[in-house]
Design an enzyme around this catalytic site. Structure first.
Site, PDB file in Angstrom:
ATOM      1  N   GLN A 130      51.681 -12.352   0.420  1.00  0.00           N
ATOM      2  CA  GLN A 130      52.989 -12.615  -0.146  1.00  0.00           C
ATOM      3  C   GLN A 130      52.760 -12.985  -1.662  1.00  0.00           C
ATOM      4  O   GLN A 130      52.125 -13.964  -2.030  1.00  0.00           O
ATOM      5  CB  GLN A 130      53.317 -14.017   0.643  1.00  0.00           C
ATOM      6  CG  GLN A 130      54.522 -14.856   0.039  1.00  0.00           C
ATOM      7  CD  GLN A 130      54.710 -16.053   0.889  1.00  0.00           C
ATOM      8  OE1 GLN A 130      53.913 -16.589   1.585  1.00  0.00           O
ATOM      9  NE2 GLN A 130      55.760 -16.687   0.496  1.00  0.00           N
ATOM     10  N   GLY A 131      53.556 -12.242  -2.515  1.00  0.00           N
ATOM     11  CA  GLY A 131      53.360 -12.196  -3.712  1.00  0.00           C
ATOM     12  C   GLY A 131      54.318 -12.875  -4.565  1.00  0.00           C
ATOM     13  O   GLY A 131      55.490 -12.300  -4.815  1.00  0.00           O
ATOM     14  N   TYR A 132      54.376 -14.088  -4.512  1.00  0.00           N
ATOM     15  CA  TYR A 132      55.377 -14.977  -5.107  1.00  0.00           C
ATOM     16  C   TYR A 132      55.069 -15.629  -6.679  1.00  0.00           C
ATOM     17  O   TYR A 132      55.516 -15.012  -7.549  1.00  0.00           O
ATOM     18  CB  TYR A 132      55.746 -15.984  -4.191  1.00  0.00           C
ATOM     19  CG  TYR A 132      56.795 -15.741  -3.012  1.00  0.00           C
ATOM     20  CD1 TYR A 132      57.062 -14.401  -2.726  1.00  0.00           C
ATOM     21  CD2 TYR A 132      57.503 -16.605  -2.437  1.00  0.00           C
ATOM     22  CE1 TYR A 132      57.780 -13.702  -1.946  1.00  0.00           C
ATOM     23  CE2 TYR A 132      58.204 -16.168  -1.123  1.00  0.00           C
ATOM     24  CZ  TYR A 132      58.445 -14.797  -0.957  1.00  0.00           C
ATOM     25  OH  TYR A 132      59.320 -14.468  -0.239  1.00  0.00           O
ATOM     26  N   SER A 133      54.008 -16.317  -6.485  1.00  0.00           N
ATOM     27  CA  SER A 133      53.736 -17.192  -7.713  1.00  0.00           C
ATOM     28  C   SER A 133      53.123 -16.442  -8.712  1.00  0.00           C
ATOM     29  O   SER A 133      52.413 -15.559  -8.449  1.00  0.00           O
ATOM     30  CB  SER A 133      52.745 -18.482  -7.124  1.00  0.00           C
ATOM     31  OG  SER A 133      53.323 -19.367  -6.220  1.00  0.00           O
ATOM     32  N   SER A 165      47.550 -15.604  -0.862  1.00  0.00           N
ATOM     33  CA  SER A 165      47.029 -15.901   0.368  1.00  0.00           C
ATOM     34  C   SER A 165      46.777 -14.532   0.953  1.00  0.00           C
ATOM     35  O   SER A 165      47.624 -13.892   1.077  1.00  0.00           O
ATOM     36  CB  SER A 165      47.809 -16.682   1.308  1.00  0.00           C
ATOM     37  OG  SER A 165      47.997 -18.077   0.860  1.00  0.00           O
ATOM     38  N   GLU A 248      58.813 -19.630   6.797  1.00  0.00           N
ATOM     39  CA  GLU A 248      57.685 -20.307   6.288  1.00  0.00           C
ATOM     40  C   GLU A 248      57.645 -21.701   6.593  1.00  0.00           C
ATOM     41  O   GLU A 248      56.706 -22.410   7.155  1.00  0.00           O
ATOM     42  CB  GLU A 248      57.425 -19.842   4.787  1.00  0.00           C
ATOM     43  CG  GLU A 248      56.219 -20.498   4.467  1.00  0.00           C
ATOM     44  CD  GLU A 248      55.987 -20.387   2.909  1.00  0.00           C
ATOM     45  OE1 GLU A 248      54.664 -20.252   2.352  1.00  0.00           O
ATOM     46  OE2 GLU A 248      56.936 -19.809   2.114  1.00  0.00           O
ATOM     47  N   GLU A 378      57.401 -31.783  -4.560  1.00  0.00           N
ATOM     48  CA  GLU A 378      58.844 -32.238  -5.407  1.00  0.00           C
ATOM     49  C   GLU A 378      59.933 -31.241  -5.167  1.00  0.00           C
ATOM     50  O   GLU A 378      61.098 -31.870  -4.989  1.00  0.00           O
ATOM     51  CB  GLU A 378      58.216 -31.998  -6.720  1.00  0.00           C
ATOM     52  CG  GLU A 378      57.184 -32.952  -7.347  1.00  0.00           C
ATOM     53  CD  GLU A 378      55.764 -33.002  -6.883  1.00  0.00           C
ATOM     54  OE1 GLU A 378      55.093 -33.913  -7.016  1.00  0.00           O
ATOM     55  OE2 GLU A 378      55.477 -31.737  -6.258  1.00  0.00           O
TER      56      GLU A 378
END
Length: 397
Positions: A130-133, A165, A248, A378
């Site tokens: 998963q390529g997000y951050s 991940s 998720e 948060e």
């Protein structure tokens, strides 16, 4: 809600237990649960395990039968999680594919994407990341800087992802990119199903403080994708992102059963470890702490059941999954912090020097990441405030 299981659900449990007894790796139920340390052997071991789950019909029980699932009810999913936790089953190498990517493709993917990817996700033939951050876009994913530029019939992708991940073993990546400049904060984002096995993709594992290498940096240098790899519409990827994140967080929330087992393990430790000839559990401080954790963990489980009931009525997960995710991740961190505290100085000992179980120390170190992955605590609190309690939006975002 009724907390008793029906005869049908208990039959489901019995069937799963019987299959696990016959198909778990040799010696697993007797406590021989050591996984291969070599990364290639580790990856193959888990791919083989997922293949076994697939062949037995247990890889993705909640999926529709048309995609290879069982059309399991949410209550059967609860039973499934309980049984997998009970036997401490091997981890699912394609967790992202099964619990996030495939359900999103079923919801928003093209017919071609469904035909090409879903079965391979189920069998373990194709592992997903998963390529997000990114270094400058963590909790605020609208700030991503990875770009995808259309050149002729190809998309050329450049940028960097971090905390990705399973990228070191992945065949594909569910990739978030910026395809156009826009005034709207969430506009101009596009999701690609990126092939990881190409020259323009470099993966660098991140060694965590517990010694594991589950996360990675991913460098994209003129990586190539096509129109067929786009999920949803070009520039409208934020809707796709939200859909995947609901799946998720629902999956993370189900880890409340793992948390319950971890609590029982801490109780065992408190009974076994002695200080000056007295078991830790006889200390009033320890008793009070365990009672407090027991109460709140069971409260989290009951809240999960309540939100499952809500999902049953609405047919899809809602913002309540953020509440479940927040409780489970924060309680996990508190539980292992307590476990280290009551051991005193010995709480820092690892491997064979540990007083009880060195894995507990590793879980303590890993617990900090639980409050970050899947959306930080948060972010979850903002979601709870705005979408459940109806409070005004956070002006800082």
């Amino acid at each position: 809600m009724d907390f008793t299981f029906t005869k049908k659900e208990e039959k489901f449990r019995s069937e799963l237990r019987g299959w696990l007894e016959q198909n778990l790796p040799e010696g697993w139920l007797k406590g021989n649960r050591k996984l291969p340390e070599d990364s290639k052997l580790y990856s193959q071991f888990l791919r083989d395990w997922q293949r076994s789950l697939y062949e037995g019909g247990w890889a993705a029980i909640a999926w529709p039968k048309e995609y290879g699932g069982r059309d399991a009810t949410l209550i059967e999913e609860i039973v499934y999680h309980q049984e997998m936790v009970r036997v401490q089953s091997p981890p699912l190498i394609n967790y992202i594919g099964i619990h996030m990517v495939a359900p999103t493709l079923m919801q928003m993917g093209t017919v071609t994407q469904k035909e090409e990817f879903i079965e391979k996700i189920l069998t373990g033939e194709q592992v997903w990341s998963q390529g997000y951050s990114e270094p400058s876009a963590g909790s605020d994913l609208s700030a991503i800087q990875t770009t995808a530029v259309k050149k002729d019939d190809k998309w050329v992708i450049n940028g960097q992802k971090v905390w990705t991940s399973f990228a070191h073993v992945a065949d594909r990546c569910f990739l978030l990119t910026k395809t156009e400049k826009s005034e709207g904060k969430h506009d101009g984002i596009t999701v690609f199903l990126l092939d990881m096995n190409q020259p323009g993709v470099e993966t660098v594992p991140i060694v965590q403080m517990d010694g594991h290498q589950e996360f990675n940096e991913v460098y994209l240098t003129d990586a190539i994708a096509t129109d067929a790899d786009v999920v949803g519409e070009v520039g409208k990827g934020w809707k796709v992102l939200i859909a995947l994140m609901l799946h998720e967080r629902s999956g993370i929330a189900a880890q409340v059963f793992t948390l319950e087992q971890q609590f029982n393990r801490v109780v065992e430790m408190a009974k076994a470890v002695q200080v000056c000839g007295v078991s830790l559990i006889e200390d009033p401080f320890v008793e009070d702490g365990l009672a407090d954790l027991y109460t709140r963990i069971n409260g989290a489980k009951l809240n999960y059941y309540r939100n499952i009931t809500h999902t049953l009525k609405n047919g899809k997960p809602g913002p309540e999954s953020s509440l479940d995710k927040l409780l489970v991740s924060e309680l996990t961190k508190e539980l292992f912090d307590f476990a280290m505290t009551i051991q005193g100085h010995a709480g820092v000992l690892m491997a064979e020097e540990a007083l009880f179980d060195s894995d507990m120390q590793a879980q303590y170190l890993a617990s900090f990441g639980a409050t970050i992955g899947g959306g930080t605590s948060e972010v979850q609190r903002n979601t709870i405030g705005e979408r459940i309690l109806g409070l005004p939006k956070d002006l800082g975002r």
